[in-house]
Design a protein around this motif. Structure first.
Motif, PDB file in Angstrom:
ATOM      1  N   VAL A   1      34.327  13.097  72.638  1.00  0.00           N
ATOM      2  CA  VAL A   1      35.258  12.706  73.697  1.00  0.00           C
ATOM      3  C   VAL A   1      34.530  11.788  74.668  1.00  0.00           C
ATOM      4  O   VAL A   1      33.492  12.150  75.237  1.00  0.00           O
ATOM      5  CB  VAL A   1      35.801  13.950  74.428  1.00  0.00           C
ATOM      6  N   THR A   2      35.091  10.610  74.869  1.00  0.00           N
ATOM      7  CA  THR A   2      34.516   9.620  75.789  1.00  0.00           C
ATOM      8  C   THR A   2      35.596   9.184  76.754  1.00  0.00           C
ATOM      9  O   THR A   2      36.684   8.759  76.340  1.00  0.00           O
ATOM     10  CB  THR A   2      33.979   8.401  75.016  1.00  0.00           C
TER      11      THR A   2
ATOM     12  N   LEU B   1      40.876   6.960  77.440  1.00  0.00           N
ATOM     13  CA  LEU B   1      40.192   8.084  76.818  1.00  0.00           C
ATOM     14  C   LEU B   1      40.136   7.833  75.325  1.00  0.00           C
ATOM     15  O   LEU B   1      41.145   7.506  74.695  1.00  0.00           O
ATOM     16  CB  LEU B   1      40.936   9.396  77.099  1.00  0.00           C
ATOM     17  N   SER B   2      38.961   7.968  74.769  1.00  0.00           N
ATOM     18  CA  SER B   2      38.809   7.797  73.331  1.00  0.00           C
ATOM     19  C   SER B   2      38.282   9.095  72.726  1.00  0.00           C
ATOM     20  O   SER B   2      37.528   9.815  73.394  1.00  0.00           O
ATOM     21  CB  SER B   2      37.841   6.638  73.014  1.00  0.00           C
TER      22      SER B   2
ATOM     23  N   LEU C   1      28.096  15.165  80.034  1.00  0.00           N
ATOM     24  CA  LEU C   1      28.367  16.509  80.560  1.00  0.00           C
ATOM     25  C   LEU C   1      28.579  17.472  79.392  1.00  0.00           C
ATOM     26  O   LEU C   1      29.453  17.241  78.539  1.00  0.00           O
ATOM     27  CB  LEU C   1      29.609  16.500  81.454  1.00  0.00           C
ATOM     28  N   ASP C   2      27.785  18.535  79.338  1.00  0.00           N
ATOM     29  CA  ASP C   2      27.963  19.602  78.350  1.00  0.00           C
ATOM     30  C   ASP C   2      28.758  20.729  78.992  1.00  0.00           C
ATOM     31  O   ASP C   2      28.408  21.220  80.070  1.00  0.00           O
ATOM     32  CB  ASP C   2      26.612  20.138  77.870  1.00  0.00           C
TER      33      ASP C   2
ATOM     34  N   LEU D   1      31.154  10.312  80.317  1.00  0.00           N
ATOM     35  CA  LEU D   1      31.814   9.450  81.293  1.00  0.00           C
ATOM     36  C   LEU D   1      31.070   8.118  81.328  1.00  0.00           C
ATOM     37  O   LEU D   1      29.897   8.059  81.716  1.00  0.00           O
ATOM     38  CB  LEU D   1      31.807  10.107  82.677  1.00  0.00           C
ATOM     39  N   VAL D   2      31.739   7.036  80.910  1.00  0.00           N
ATOM     40  CA  VAL D   2      31.114   5.725  80.741  1.00  0.00           C
ATOM     41  C   VAL D   2      31.565   4.802  81.868  1.00  0.00           C
ATOM     42  O   VAL D   2      32.754   4.756  82.215  1.00  0.00           O
ATOM     43  CB  VAL D   2      31.476   5.116  79.367  1.00  0.00           C
ATOM     44  N   PHE D   3      30.605   4.070  82.445  1.00  0.00           N
ATOM     45  CA  PHE D   3      30.870   3.090  83.497  1.00  0.00           C
ATOM     46  C   PHE D   3      30.644   1.685  82.953  1.00  0.00           C
ATOM     47  O   PHE D   3      30.071   1.497  81.864  1.00  0.00           O
ATOM     48  CB  PHE D   3      29.969   3.336  84.702  1.00  0.00           C
TER      49      PHE D   3
END
Length: 395
Positions: free
Chosen positions: A83-84, A91-92, A129-130, A167-169
């Motif tokens: 999950v990204t 959301l992918s 994040l785990d 979480l990608v910036f």
């Protein structure tokens, strides 16, 4: 009739008397049936982000404020690390691939389930994040060591059941705070939902409220405070203290699994008496002193007034009355009841010199110096005439 014929034909076919073709209905649960209830609705966030790169101080603050933070899943979270979430973006994977991932790998958390950030890492342009232990089992080298014919020193870790959200910036991770990261994660995890435990924590003193917000357990807390801080325990144990069969029983709540941090919270009655924190590679941390500092649950504080005394010390309350509120007392009110005084003289004790029945008068009925008059009891004998004794010689 048709049903009875079919039933006899079925029995005959089972015992080989008649060859009857049997028909059966088979229900196959496939991917579409299993994932039909999974919601994939998605609304991107719109949060203005800082333009500066994250500093080392900001990274430490973010890790300190986000690790062990608890929230509630907004959607079904699949096991694994696929999950990204793009900041203020999509959301992918896509909805169809997302359902397939939940079907193949299993569900780590259902919508509304509590999730905990157990580990996080910041590198490059993303924050990893785990949740609930993460998607991978922690490797333990002791599980590869065997002494003689004995089994391995440490058993392998259990199958992981957690999830990972990335979480990608755009370009780099900005100087972002923990509340801003929580706002960006709202499509996946909601940290703003207030449960009954959180609503209860808001009624406590500031020291207890801060400890519950930091997911800490203090010696002296009650069951409800611990539930608000850490939630339901993974397991419970009930034992007796010091092996004494007449001793007080205690209950121990256990949170976490190795290699994660394990907490042992011991209750005697409704109060925490001992908290043990076991961190892998460190000595066990034991707390057995009162850490409340006078802070208590307001429901546990009660004021007891003796008699009619008011708790605020303003004197005694008014005496009960049958008059209505605001009704004036009657004019002929006498107040307290006055008992009449007894003015009668007190008779002298018998046998005293002032007793009128004792003397040397010439009255033949009065006692003389020779003794009492016949037929009258003496005042000094101490005995009064009684009934005649019952005869015992009757036959």
């Amino acid at each position: 009739m048709r049903t009875r014929t079919y039933r006899w034909a079925l029995i005959a076919g089972c015992i080989g008397l008649v060859s009857v073709p049997l028909q059966a209905q088979v229900f196959v649960v496939g991917e579409k049936t299993a994932t039909a209830d999974i919601s994939t609705d998605f609304t991107p966030t719109n949060l203005s982000l800082p333009t500066d790169r994250m500093t080392e101080r900001g990274r430490r603050e973010l890790v300190r404020n986000l690790e062990a933070e608890q929230g509630f899943a907004h959607r079904s979270l699949p096991r694994g690390s696929g999950v990204t979430l793009h900041a203020n973006g999509t959301l992918s994977p896509n909805p169809e691939e997302y359902r397939r991932m939940v079907y193949q790998k299993g569900e780590a958390a259902a919508p509304g389930d509590r999730v905990v950030i157990t580990a996080m890492e910041i590198k490059g342009d993303r924050i990893i994040l785990d949740l609930n232990g993460g998607p991978y089992a922690k490797h333990r080298f002791l599980s590869h060591i065997q002494l003689n014919d004995n089994p391995v020193v440490a058993a392998p870790a259990e199958q992981p059941t957690g999830a990972r959200v990335t979480l990608v910036f755009a370009g780099f991770v900005p100087e972002i705070s923990a509340p801003e990261v929580k706002a960006l994660l709202v499509p996946v995890i909601d940290f703003g939902v207030k449960s009954s435990e959180q609503a209860y924590a808001d009624t406590l003193p500031s020291k207890l409220r801060d400890a519950i917000s930091a997911h800490e357990v203090l010696v002296g807390m009650n069951h409800r405070m611990v539930l608000a801080a850490l939630g339901a325990p993974d397991s419970k144990l009930r034992e007796q203290q010091s092996g004494d069969p007449n001793g007080a029983r205690y209950e121990e709540w256990i949170y976490g699994h190795v290699p994660q941090t394990v907490r042992f919270v011991r209750f005697v009655g409704d109060r925490v008496t001992v908290v043990e924190i076991a961190v892998l590679g460190k000595p066990v941390e034991i707390h057995d002193k009162d850490e409340m500092g006078g802070s208590r649950d307001p429901a546990d504080t009660r004021e007891i007034a003796m008699g009619d005394k008011k708790p605020d010390g303003q004197g005694t309350a008014a005496a009960p009355s049958l008059r209505l509120p605001g009704e004036a007392a009657p004019a002929n009110s006498q107040g307290n009841v006055q008992y009449p005084k007894d003015n009668r003289p007190v008779p002298p004790p018998p046998g005293s010199s002032s007793d009128p029945s004792v003397g040397t008068s010439s009255d033949p009925s009065s006692p003389s110096a020779d003794g009492p008059k016949a037929g009258r009891p003496s005042i000094t004998s101490g005995r009064l005439p009684g009934p005649a004794p019952y005869p015992t010689n009757l036959r």
